[in-house]
Scaffold this motif. Structure first.
Motif, PDB file in Angstrom:
ATOM      1  N   GLY A  79     -18.346 -64.854 -55.269  1.00  0.00           N
ATOM      2  CA  GLY A  79     -17.541 -65.800 -54.507  1.00  0.00           C
ATOM      3  C   GLY A  79     -17.272 -65.370 -53.071  1.00  0.00           C
ATOM      4  N   ILE A  80     -17.643 -64.139 -52.707  1.00  0.00           N
ATOM      5  CA  ILE A  80     -17.450 -63.629 -51.344  1.00  0.00           C
ATOM      6  C   ILE A  80     -18.834 -63.420 -50.727  1.00  0.00           C
ATOM      7  N   ALA A  81     -19.071 -64.003 -49.568  1.00  0.00           N
ATOM      8  CA  ALA A  81     -20.372 -63.879 -48.903  1.00  0.00           C
ATOM      9  C   ALA A  81     -20.632 -62.417 -48.531  1.00  0.00           C
ATOM     10  N   SER A  82     -21.879 -61.999 -48.655  1.00  0.00           N
ATOM     11  CA  SER A  82     -22.211 -60.594 -48.400  1.00  0.00           C
ATOM     12  C   SER A  82     -21.946 -60.203 -46.946  1.00  0.00           C
ATOM     13  N   THR A  83     -22.162 -61.110 -45.990  1.00  0.00           N
ATOM     14  CA  THR A  83     -21.879 -60.769 -44.587  1.00  0.00           C
ATOM     15  C   THR A  83     -20.377 -60.636 -44.338  1.00  0.00           C
ATOM     16  N   ASP A  84     -19.577 -61.456 -45.015  1.00  0.00           N
ATOM     17  CA  ASP A  84     -18.119 -61.327 -44.916  1.00  0.00           C
ATOM     18  C   ASP A  84     -17.664 -60.019 -45.553  1.00  0.00           C
ATOM     19  N   TRP A  85     -18.262 -59.688 -46.683  1.00  0.00           N
ATOM     20  CA  TRP A  85     -17.902 -58.469 -47.396  1.00  0.00           C
ATOM     21  C   TRP A  85     -18.230 -57.234 -46.546  1.00  0.00           C
ATOM     22  N   ALA A  86     -19.349 -57.277 -45.825  1.00  0.00           N
ATOM     23  CA  ALA A  86     -19.719 -56.152 -44.970  1.00  0.00           C
ATOM     24  C   ALA A  86     -18.672 -55.942 -43.875  1.00  0.00           C
ATOM     25  N   GLN A  87     -18.198 -57.017 -43.259  1.00  0.00           N
ATOM     26  CA  GLN A  87     -17.167 -56.902 -42.218  1.00  0.00           C
ATOM     27  C   GLN A  87     -15.861 -56.370 -42.810  1.00  0.00           C
ATOM     28  N   ALA A  88     -15.509 -56.838 -43.981  1.00  0.00           N
ATOM     29  CA  ALA A  88     -14.273 -56.396 -44.636  1.00  0.00           C
ATOM     30  C   ALA A  88     -14.352 -54.913 -45.002  1.00  0.00           C
ATOM     31  N   LYS A  89     -15.531 -54.444 -45.434  1.00  0.00           N
ATOM     32  CA  LYS A  89     -15.682 -53.031 -45.806  1.00  0.00           C
ATOM     33  C   LYS A  89     -15.582 -52.112 -44.591  1.00  0.00           C
ATOM     34  N   VAL A  90     -16.121 -52.526 -43.448  1.00  0.00           N
ATOM     35  CA  VAL A  90     -15.991 -51.715 -42.235  1.00  0.00           C
ATOM     36  C   VAL A  90     -14.517 -51.597 -41.844  1.00  0.00           C
ATOM     37  N   MET A 105      -6.095 -53.423 -41.393  1.00  0.00           N
ATOM     38  CA  MET A 105      -7.067 -53.684 -40.327  1.00  0.00           C
ATOM     39  C   MET A 105      -7.582 -55.110 -40.444  1.00  0.00           C
ATOM     40  N   PRO A 106      -7.464 -55.892 -39.369  1.00  0.00           N
ATOM     41  CA  PRO A 106      -8.026 -57.239 -39.398  1.00  0.00           C
ATOM     42  C   PRO A 106      -9.541 -57.188 -39.231  1.00  0.00           C
ATOM     43  N   TRP A 107     -10.220 -58.183 -39.749  1.00  0.00           N
ATOM     44  CA  TRP A 107     -11.663 -58.310 -39.579  1.00  0.00           C
ATOM     45  C   TRP A 107     -12.004 -59.780 -39.406  1.00  0.00           C
ATOM     46  N   GLN A 108     -13.167 -60.034 -38.818  1.00  0.00           N
ATOM     47  CA  GLN A 108     -13.605 -61.412 -38.614  1.00  0.00           C
ATOM     48  C   GLN A 108     -15.128 -61.433 -38.559  1.00  0.00           C
ATOM     49  N   ASN A 109     -15.703 -62.408 -39.212  1.00  0.00           N
ATOM     50  CA  ASN A 109     -17.141 -62.617 -39.154  1.00  0.00           C
ATOM     51  C   ASN A 109     -17.376 -63.844 -38.277  1.00  0.00           C
TER      52      ASN A 109
END
Length: 167
Positions: A79-90, A105-109
């Motif tokens: 349910g979570i896009a892989s590109t969004d997940w990558a930004q969240a993990k960083v 920490m905020p993140w944004q794709n």
């Protein structure tokens, strides 16, 4: 307004030796302004002197090193896009490195428009793991993901990652 200094010759005609007037004083500020602008234009331009930004001159003992962002290991939950997940993990990795106990920490794709926060929870346990929560706001709504982030000498591994639900 003009002052003349004249000489008379034998025939009674006069010749002007010099003239001083206001017209000359109006030119002085223009010349001064032009010189100032030229000096300003040339003062910071190293490229005009044959210098460029890509010179390989090293002036100290430290050489430039490339910087790479570390990313925790772990697949994106369903349910979570892989590109969004990558930004969240960083963002989570940066939050885990922070000295603040409640660092978020905020993140944004920018590609998908998704955004959120990555927040470590509690303290580091005896096994080197720490709980985390990641908020994801995307086109389908708001989701919460929780799990454990475990650090070892190689990096951070995410385990027990699960989607808690939608808000």
């Amino acid at each position: 307004m003009w002052r003349h200094c004249e000489t008379a010759d034998q025939g009674g005609a006069t010749n002007a030796l010099y003239r001083i007037g206001r017209r000359r004083t109006a030119v002085r500020p223009l010349v001064a302004g032009a010189l100032f602008c030229a000096a300003l234009a040339l003062s910071g331009c190293g490229s005009l002197l044959g210098m460029s930004d890509d010179d390989q001159l090293v002036t100290g003992s430290l050489k430039p090193q490339p910087v790479a962002l570390t990313m925790p290991v772990g697949d994106a939950p369903q349910g979570i896009a892989s590109t969004d997940w990558a930004q969240a993990k960083v963002a989570l990795d940066q939050a885990l490195k922070s000295r603040d106990a409640g660092a978020s920490m905020p993140w944004q794709n920018t590609i998908t428009g998704a955004r959120g926060t990555s927040t470590p929870l509690g303290v580091v346990k005896d096994n080197g793991c720490r709980e985390f929560r990641i908020g994801v706001v995307d086109s389908t709504g708001e989701h919460w993901v929780q799990g454990d982030a475990c650090r070892d000498g190689k990096g951070t591994t995410l385990s027990q990652v699960r989607v808690l639900g939608r808000a």
